[in-house]
Write a protein that holds these residues in place. Sequence first.
Motif, PDB file in Angstrom:
ATOM      1  N   GLN A  32      -3.097 -10.800   0.016  1.00  0.00           N
ATOM      2  CA  GLN A  32      -4.187 -10.218   0.787  1.00  0.00           C
ATOM      3  C   GLN A  32      -4.223 -10.808   2.195  1.00  0.00           C
ATOM      4  N   SER A  83      -0.074  -0.783   6.945  1.00  0.00           N
ATOM      5  CA  SER A  83       0.032   0.205   8.014  1.00  0.00           C
ATOM      6  C   SER A  83      -0.811  -0.172   9.235  1.00  0.00           C
ATOM      7  N   ARG A  84      -1.831  -1.004   9.031  1.00  0.00           N
ATOM      8  CA  ARG A  84      -2.676  -1.449  10.149  1.00  0.00           C
ATOM      9  C   ARG A  84      -2.426  -2.925  10.486  1.00  0.00           C
ATOM     10  N   THR A  85      -2.238  -3.748   9.454  1.00  0.00           N
ATOM     11  CA  THR A  85      -2.092  -5.187   9.660  1.00  0.00           C
ATOM     12  C   THR A  85      -0.837  -5.528  10.447  1.00  0.00           C
ATOM     13  N   ASN A 131       0.847  -1.191   0.000  1.00  0.00           N
ATOM     14  CA  ASN A 131       0.000   0.000   0.000  1.00  0.00           C
ATOM     15  C   ASN A 131       0.877   1.233   0.000  1.00  0.00           C
ATOM     16  N   ARG A 145      -2.803  -7.165   3.623  1.00  0.00           N
ATOM     17  CA  ARG A 145      -3.938  -6.462   3.015  1.00  0.00           C
ATOM     18  C   ARG A 145      -3.810  -4.949   3.201  1.00  0.00           C
ATOM     19  N   ASP A 146      -3.432  -4.526   4.391  1.00  0.00           N
ATOM     20  CA  ASP A 146      -3.276  -3.106   4.705  1.00  0.00           C
ATOM     21  C   ASP A 146      -2.090  -2.986   5.657  1.00  0.00           C
TER      22      ASP A 146
END
Length: 492
Positions: A20, A237-239, A2, A234-235
């Motif tokens: 993902q 910065s958060r995962t 991302n 998948r993300d």
Amino acid sequence: MNNSNPYTASSNNRNRLSGQLSTAGVVFMVVAAAAPLTVVNGNTPLAIGLGNGAMAPLGFAFASLVLFAFSVGFVAMTPYVKEAGAFFTYVGTGLGPRAGQATAFVALITYSAIQLGIYGFFGWAAADTVSNIGGPAIPWWLYAGAALVLVAALGYRNIELSSKVLAVALILEIGVVLVMNAAIAFEPSGSALTSLADIPATSSSTGPFGIAVLFSVTGFIGFEATAVFRDEARDPSRTIPRATYWAVFIIGGFYTLSCWFLVYAWGPDTVYGVANDYLNNGGNMVLDTARFYTGRVLTDIMEVLLLTSLVACILSFHNIVTRYQFVLANFDILPRFFAKSHALHGSPHISSLFQTATAIVLVTLCALSGASPLVGVFGSMAGIATVGMVILMLLTSVAAAVFFYRSPHLAPGRGVTTRLVPLIACLLLAFILYLVLSNFTQVTGLGVGISTVLALIPIAAFVIGLVAVRDRSMTQLAELSRVEPLPGREAG
């Protein structure tokens, strides 16, 4: 990956993996690498019998707190690290290209060593299990070879397949220990002593707390690899932050509680003597505990799941090493063909094949040498990996503290999590490194001379990484430390 993060410079000129993976998927990958059932069977009795007896659960609790402190700086720095690759990209971002490359060398040695060690452990465990049920005596390396083929097939394919396989294995191995713990909870303390024909004498003295901490820390190897799967998350910065904290919480809580239940099963006044009896005379303390509290069926299941736990661990480290090689090739530290990804699976297939070939060579050399799979192979490789892992975490914590000290504008008002806690983590990890080195023969099970040589291997890898400078790789690694200022703020 991302690339929406506004705080870091773009690096789209490099090859990327794709995927993902959810937070749960990443957690399964890294917790499986920590091999919780294997640690409960191996490290826990060692922490009790060689460490501080009934107080050994405090060693796991302390290790959990140290790794939580490490995770605070690790997570705080994650949004500003542009590449997958975990330790070396973090150190490169915080301390510069030379330190980053040196850290990459240590990481490759560390993860390759522990993977080889687990092959030896698996070969020994599989041979022992087959022998116990009256099967034929087959050399350990044939079992290791079978595991190698399975890992090669899964590692070559899409990362989601590995994640699903590891999820099933992990749920089963944690579940069987939780059933044992629940059964222990409903029995009086010390009930398991009746399962021994000869109750070992109770010892009034125990070993040092530092030994318990040492074996506790070695049980966490692999948890920190969340950032290795950054591009396939998948993300990111958060995962990655969520997965890191969940990994520490799950592993730390599981180890601490399981160690406490093992102490309760035998009784706090006698467990130190019992553990020493098992360590000196052979046998599996945890399997015998399960047999007494839950019966033969669950014990047999646990014995089989110990093997699947080891295979899951090997697969996790295989995936970690292949992704390290993939990222290092992007920085021209390794040949560029390692940075190719499969058109269908999106996996680093060339890197995976090379890692498989490397494992074949190393397992073959160990088999030809006649080394004991448990002490000679696993003991020595676990020693290298333990020193390497603590060095890697120490360097990463230093990098986080330096990074935010130099760029306080990136996290205004967050001095505790960006500078103070990473500094505390540095001190605690330095203390643990001292414990590891001063008690190193306890980890390897080998003599002082060979243990000293093994302990120096990760240090030598770091020195080689510092001096083996290539202008092209240094230029690319230097991009890691270029961080754009927050929107609307000066870089000052």
